[in-house]
Design a protein around this motif. Structure first.
Motif, short mmCIF file in Angstrom:
data_model
loop_
_atom_site.label_atom_id
_atom_site.label_comp_id
_atom_site.label_asym_id
_atom_site.label_seq_id
_atom_site.Cartn_x
_atom_site.Cartn_y
_atom_site.Cartn_z
N SER A 1 0.84 -1.20 0.00
CA SER A 1 0.00 0.00 0.00
C SER A 1 0.87 1.25 0.00
O SER A 1 0.57 2.22 -0.68
N GLU B 1 -7.19 1.03 0.32
CA GLU B 1 -7.52 -0.20 1.03
C GLU B 1 -8.47 0.04 2.20
O GLU B 1 -9.28 -0.81 2.52
N ASP C 1 -6.37 -1.40 -4.35
CA ASP C 1 -5.76 -1.93 -3.14
C ASP C 1 -6.82 -2.73 -2.39
O ASP C 1 -7.75 -2.15 -1.83
#
Ligand SMILES: Nc1ncnc2c1ncn2[C@@H]1O[C@H](COP(=O)(O)OP(=O)(O)OP(=O)(O)O)[C@@H](O)[C@H]1O
Ligand SMILES: Nc1ncnc2c1ncn2[C@@H]1O[C@H](COP(=O)(O)OP(=O)(O)OP(=O)(O)O)[C@@H](O)[C@H]1O
Ligand SMILES: O[C@@H]1[C@@H](O)[C@@H](O)CO[C@H]1O
Ligand SMILES: [Mg+2]
Ligand SMILES: [Mg+2]
Lengths: 327, 304, 522, 327
Positions: free
Chosen positions: C293, C335, C422
């Motif tokens: 990430s 994410e 993500d």
């Protein structure tokens, strides 16, 4: 996920459309009812002079509430507006008395407002100073400047063209009221119909998400404060024109009035929520309360009490309808 | 014809002085049979709104102590616009260029003159106590952002200087707010910096300010015998202090007559509206120094 | 075996949504009961009722034969029910120990007994095999670590009924194993466990029985999970047949489109480089905290760079802000949906349009409400987003549906050149996953570069043309689709010691045949 | 691998322990440096009388800042403290003059504070009124009450026992300063060493998480406000004793001073963060700035400016050290 939802469990019947309508229009409706009741019961309340007077009395608050709404919607806060009103008024009056030029005076006042606003914005957005402290600091500094440039004395204005602005009327409405109305229209459109307004709400709702979605968070925040500074300065100049002088100690406590009007109108201090119509009603409620208490000759000490009670009553009523919504 | 209705607008409704003015104005309303509307006008904006409000109530005139004297033009215009008669009380209004506004009759005190009375009273007491002027420090509890406050304290200091007080012995103690605690903190620091003086005197814009200085001095063992504080107003705060069993550093207060201001201005305005008499263009009232010794007498003379 | 936990005709209505419609089933002590269903089927709502957070509009809840009416979470806790919620509920500024023992800190003479608290928590963490300092602030942990803290918190309540709402959606391989071990232990202790997941493998591994939901109704309860064929589960859930959910089709790759050269930043200390070809789907795999990430955030200008540059079609992408990346055609779907994705109080339509609308304004400033509405409707239909209408506040949607809305925000970008996702299928049901994979491949077919970070190894392997593996902030190898087997990828991803022991069969080679030289860590 | 290790891996240079230490102690250290510099450069600053005077000048702010810290930590807000100070002082003085009993007077004052605080708490926690509006309303109402019961006049106190309290000293320290110090100790322990304190931070950091963990959020909030009311009333009584009268217009704007001191001390307005040490430093900075400006004879108008500048400087410095932390 929270109380709100639990409460709605209790009222499963509520039709969502009806509900939405209620949420959207209960404040204006409430105000209309209040207005009608007052017209019927309070002598002299429902007269052209009084209603115009009422509107005039909230013209400054109204203008600044429009931009404060944006500021709060973006999860910021501005305590410096009162001082800016004073400073812009003082500066305008001084430039006016020195040069005799209304244009220069207005230009100087607005420029000062823009600078103050931009400074707030840079402090908060780029230097990441807490908004409360940053604007408290500018509030103090700008008030100090107002005192310093005026040597603590009110600056008299004798230019008639300038003074007339606060006094003259179009279709029976004083210019300050019209300017205020224009602000509501412009900022209403800005909030609801433009990308500027949407992005403002977005950075208030979740600054990180907004940034990742391509919103230039810092720049936008500076703009919001800058606009707030300019509009506030305009309010300061109009006030100076109405009271025919620039007063360095004008508008103390103004910031709380403006923020209260916004919150009363349903703007969330946690950002992400704002309705221009609500703000208008918030401003009107504040002005109406003041107006009626004076019409009824309520004792000054009891006015404090009443103002508190009414503020509470207004939010409690508003609370009833949002039962079940998130705080 | 409609009953006469007049407004009485004051700049600081919370101040005891104005409460008293209102009380006497009410009495006048009862005596003369008119309706009185009292509104507090803490700033220029509220003042204009209040005048408009009076007009909506169909008042024919108002008495005003404006939040700032430079609001004169605004008052004049608002009155004219609404066709109302106006008399100023306490503070004399001026226009944008600082000229007195002739069209508005006035009854009041001069802040500077009241201040001078304070200074003169202190000077006389210094003499009476046979203090050496060089050993006396003077605390000016300052709140210069309020023009009347500055005028009053400057008047007092000027009177002290005229009586032979050295300018170097005058110490400014700027208070952050106009309450007693702020005056206390400001005076405390002034005292810290100037431990060289044996005796102290204190002046301020009102009784509360001087009270703060007196309390700060007491905290350092400077008691009644080496402190002379003289306030302005003479209302409850002063009364409390002067009636304490033992004398304190709060020597006295220059009392001004809220009765005359409140009662007489309202009656004058009433007479003007009803066409009975045009009020005099200017009446200056005087204050009286009230001390432990002459309290009762002063109160009686001032009619309270 | 008796039914320890029983739902009887439970219903729950929200404005415009019938979230639960007369649901009845029973869960037994010593069993793991799986709940399956599409996004928005009502699974989380059921758990919230079980946890005392919502009151049902109808029906009864029986625990150990006893009817329960929970007024608040406190009552549920007192009745021996612990819930691990889908949306993590932690206090960011407090420490791990304080979060775990929130509301139940041990005291001594009225004062907190911190040493004991830290000791208790440290022991528990060690016992379940989680390597976390009890005095770390939650705000400093990765989502996976926070999730583990939540799990620990629930376990420490020593409840008879423990319900897990998609616990693995933000866990990676290693934590997942720990969790599975835990669940099995708890089952062995005779507790009643409820387990919600969209990952069928997991359900098969853990669950003894399962109940399937659709649109707020119970479709069926299977008392023996192992006997139910996969196809049956899927069709019960989504109401249609799905054959190959990854839908991979080989497609011709174009020339190198995105070149990332020597990127480094605060959490990626060594410069990292890689490139992606037009039409390529590049998978990124790694354990929790491997830095995937962070690397993507650097690429996207979300974090400040220390070094490096990004070239798109040969031109340098300005490194100033995410806005600059978006304007160049690079988008990132983050994410952490709650913190970085949703504008909670804004509507579904607003959340979809927030970025794209800049391209379609009147006079560069004014919104086009109709077009925005149309776009929103289009994506609500295309991704089957379950919402009463497009004006619904996004926070009122189920977790998976929120994820779809955020995906829609990025798929709506017309000039898309690089799509970075993500953990895109976090919390998403099988049917919708399939939809998303299809969209990924469609986008790729149009010549777009797609980068997918995922902690679900089968997913990465299933959809990627090539897999890059990261470990400890560095790219440690890459494998073309043909060589990317589970063992090969894991061997690269695991720390050296673990790798040494786990690699037995296939010899793994770090392939350097692709476009860019690969940095192997020293 | 725990966080510490991960961080050190990412930023090998910054030792996390050192860093934490810096974050924790930079404020106190900064203040020590400031104090030393002022002692060396400003005449009369470093003397017992002056330092005691400084402490006395912030005693009231300090007491209330302790509870305001809890209030802000729980993501609330209280604007009513200034009015409560005035009301408690006025009420105490009146009871004292009527009954002559110090006990009754103190009891009445504290009870009033408790009621005001509890009312705030109930409005905010149970009736879900926005904290800003709720406490603004109580601020107005309580101020009104103070004026009404005293008829706007200062209420004199002649009871020596009561007056002595504000005056007397133990080990050279005035009682108000000692009471304030005691507050810092008590609330420091309460914040850091008790369940009450942890739960307060929890409901500020994530009310939903706290509720789900079984914390009785509403009750806790009412308690926080109630305690704040009592401590504020105590400050009001002490003030009345120091100025030998209950003044209905005392402590206007006090609320902003207190909140500023807290924010300056690192308490987050968004809740969940508070350090008692920081608050102490915040309070001291506010007092020191005021004190030094008067010692240096800074002109009243420039004092505004300076206060603003110093407030900004303090937060900007504080900002520097948190650079690089996650926002
Ligand atoms: N507070 C609420 N207000 C309105 N609607 C809600 C609320 N909470 C849930 N819903 C709706 O209820 C339905 C069921 O939601 P729930 O969260 O239980 O789904 P789920 O099965 O857990 O889905 P997912 O797999 O996506 O987590 C959804 O349509 C959701 O939009
Ligand atoms: N702002 C931050 N402050 C401190 N540590 C951070 C911060 N952001 C990330 N980290 C740490 O940096 C490391 C890299 O995290 P990153 O999220 O990139 O890993 P990842 O490979 O995406 O794994 P996952 O997302 O599955 O946890 C993690 O250990 C994380 O805890
Ligand atoms: O402001 C003062 C007021 O306080 C009272 O003393 C009368 O005169 C006014 O000018
Ligand atoms: Mg769910
Ligand atoms: Mg990640």
């Amino acid at each position: 996920m929270n109380v709100a939802q639990m409460n709605s469990a209790a009222t499963p019947a509520a039709n969502p459309r009806q509900r939405q309508w209620l949420v959207d229009y209960s404040m204006p409706l409430g105000y209309v009812v209040l207005f009608a009741v007052l017209s019927a019961t309070v002598e002299n309340f429902f007269s052209l002079t009084n209603v115009v007077g009422l509107m005039l009395s909230v013209a400054q608050i109204g203008m600044v509430a429009c931009t404060m709404m944006l500021c709060l919607a973006s999860r910021d806060f501005d305590l410096s507006v009162g001082s800016t009103i004073a400073f812009a008024g003082v500066l305008g009056a001084m430039v006016l008395e020195h040069t005799g030029s209304v244009l220069l005076a207005v230009g100087a006042g607005l420029a000062a407002g823009a600078i103050i606003g931009a400074a707030n914005g840079v402090l908060i957005a780029y230097l990441r100073v807490n908004a409360l402290i940053a604007t408290l600091a500018t509030m103090l500094m700008v008030r100090g400047l107002a005192f310093i440039v005026s040597k603590g004395q009110a600056v008299g204005i004798s230019n008639d063209a300038f003074i007339d602005f606060g006094d003259s009327r179009i279709f029976g409405l004083p210019l300050p009221v019209l300017v205020c109305a224009a602000c509501f229209v412009v900022f209403g459109v800005l909030l609801n119909q433009t990308i500027f307004g949407r992005n403002t709400l977005a950075i208030g709702g979740n600054p990180e998400a907004a940034r990742l979605a391509g919103v230039q968070v810092e720049r936008l925040r500076v703009w919001i404060f800058l606009i707030q500074g300019v509009v506030t300065a305009m309010a300061g100049l109009i006030l100076a024109s109405r009271i025919t002088s620039g007063q360095p100690n004008a508008a103390q406590g103004f910031e709380l009035d403006v923020i209260s009007a916004c919150v009363l109108g349903g703007v969330s201090l946690l950002g992400g929520k704002a309705r221009i119509f609500g703000v208008l009603i918030g401003v009107l409620i504040m002005g109406t309360v003041e107006n009626v208490m004076n019409l009824l000759d309520v004792d000054a000490f009891y006015q404090y009490l009443m103002r508190g009670v009414i503020l509470l009553a207004a939010v409690l009523l508003d609370q009833l309808k949002t039962r079940g919504e998130r705080r | 014809a409609d009953a006469v209705k007049i407004g009485f607008l004051v700049k600081q409704a919370e101040e005891p002085w104005f409460q008293d003015e209102w009380r006497y104005a009410e009495q006048a309303a009862k005596d003369k049979g008119f309706v009185l509307v009292k509104i507090g006008v803490p700033n220029g904006e509220k003042m204009i709104a209040a005048i408009d409000n009076l007009a909506a109530q169909k008042a024919q005139g108002f008495v005003i102590c404006a939040p700032d004297v430079k609001l004169g033009t605004a008052v004049e215009r608002a009155a004219r616009r609404n066709n109302m008669k106006v008399i100023s009380v306490d503070d004399r209004l001026v226009d944008g260029s600082g000229k007195l506004i002739a069209s508005i009759p006035h009854m009041g005190i001069s802040g500077y003159a009241i201040g001078k009375q304070v200074g003169e009273g202190i000077a006389a007491e210094i003499k009476a106590r046979k203090w050496n002027m060089a050993e006396v420090g003077a605390i000016r509890v300052a709140y210069d952002q309020l023009p009347t406050a500055r005028e009053r304290t400057m008047g007092a200091i000027d009177a002290l200087k005229a009586a032979g007080f050295a300018a170097a012995n005058v110490i400014d103690a700027p208070q952050a707010k106009t309450d007693t605690e702020s005056a206390f903190n400001a005076a405390n620091i002034a005292l810290t910096k100037n431990f060289r003086f044996k005796y102290w005197v204190a002046v301020g814009l009102n009784d509360e300010a001087v009270l703060g200085a007196v309390r700060a001095a007491e905290g350092r063992g400077i008691k009644a015998d080496s402190m002379i504080g003289v306030g302005i107003g003479g209302a409850k705060a002063a009364e409390n202090e002067l009636n304490k069993p033992a004398a304190t550093g709060f020597f006295g207060s220059v009392m001004i007559s809220a009765k005359e201001h409140g009662y007489q201005t309202s009656v004058n305005l009433f007479n003007w509206i009803t066409g009975k008499a045009v009020p005099p263009a200017e009446v200056q009232t005087r204050g009286m120094l009230m001390t432990r010794a002459n309290q009762a007498e002063v109160r009686k003379q001032m009619g309270q | 075996m008796n039914a320890y936990l029983q739902f009887d005709q439970v219903s729950k209505v929200f404005p415009g949504v019938k979230a639960l419609n007369g649901v009845s089933f029973a869960a037994h002590a010593g069993q793991v009961h799986g709940l399956l269903g599409e996004n928005g089927a009502g699974k989380s709502t059921l758990l919230k009722i079980l946890g005392g957070q919502y009151k049902p509009d109808g029906g009864r809840l029986l625990v150990n034969g006893q009817e329960c009416r929970f007024g608040s979470a406190k009552d549920a806790i007192a009745a021996g029910v612990a819930i691990i919620h889908q949306e993590l509920q932690y206090v960011p500024e407090l420490t791990v120990a304080e979060n775990v023992l929130l509301g139940r800190m041990p005291t001594r003479f009225g004062l907190l007994d911190k040493p004991r608290a830290y000791q208790i928590v440290a022991e528990k963490l060690a016992a379940i095999g989680v390597d976390l300092a009890p005095d770390a602030r939650l705000a400093d942990l990765s989502i996976a670590q926070r999730q583990m803290v939540e799990i620990c918190k629930a376990i420490m309540q020593d409840a008879q009924v423990i319900a897990f709402d998609e616990p693995t959606s933000s866990l990676s391989h290693r934590e997942t194993e720990i969790l599975f071990r835990l669940v099995k232990e708890l089952r062995a202790e005779g507790r009643t466990l409820i387990y919600i997941s969209h990952r069928l493998e997991e359900l098969y591994e853990l669950c003894d029985a399962c109940t399937i939901f659709r649109d707020g109704r119970k479709i069926v309860t299977h008392d023996v999970m192992a006997e139910v064929p996969r196809e049956r589960l899927i069709s019960d859930m989504v109401g249609r047949e799905l054959s190959d959910i990854y839908d991979y089709r080989a497609r011709p790759l174009g020339k190198e489109r995105l070149q990332v050269q020597g990127l480094s930043g605060q959490h990626i200390s060594q410069p990292q480089s890689f490139s992606v070809r037009a039409g390529e789907v590049l998978g990124f795999f790694g354990l929790v905290g491997a830095g995937r990430s962070e690397l993507m955030r650097l690429l996207y200008n979300a974090d400040a760079r220390k070094s490096g540059s990004v070239l798109l079609d040969g031109a340098v992408v300005p490194a100033s802000s995410p806005a600059a990346a978006i304007n160049a055609g690079i988008v990132l779907c983050p994410e952490d949906r709650k913190e970085q994705g949703i504008l909670a109080t804004a509507s579904v339509a607003e959340n979809i349009n927030i970025s794209v609308r800049r391209l379609d304004l009147l006079g560069g400033l004014f919104l086009r409400h109709q077009r925005e509405a149309a776009l929103a409707e289009q994506f609500i239909a295309r991704l089957r987003i379950k919402t009463p209408n497009r004006q619904q506040e996004i926070r009122l949607l189920s977790g998976g549906n929120q994820q779809k809305v955020i995906l829609a925000r990025w798929l709506a970008e017309p000039g898309l050149k690089v799509l970075i996702l993500d953990e895109p299928t976090r919390g998403i049901d099988v049917g919708a996953k399939n939809d998303i994979y299809r969209i990924i491949h469609e986008v790729a077919e149009q010549g777009c570069c797609v980068i997918v970070i995922s902690s679900e190894l089968p997913e990465v392997l299933g959809i990627s043309d090539r897999v890059i593996v990261m470990r400890e902030g560095q790219i440690c190898g890459e494998l073309p689709r043909a060589q990317a087997s589970e063992t090969a990828v894991l061997a690269l991803a695991l720390p050296d010691t673990a790798a040494a022991s786990s690699i037995t069969a296939e010899p793994t080679e770090t392939i350097e045949s692709s476009a860019l030289p690969i940095r192997s860590i020293a």
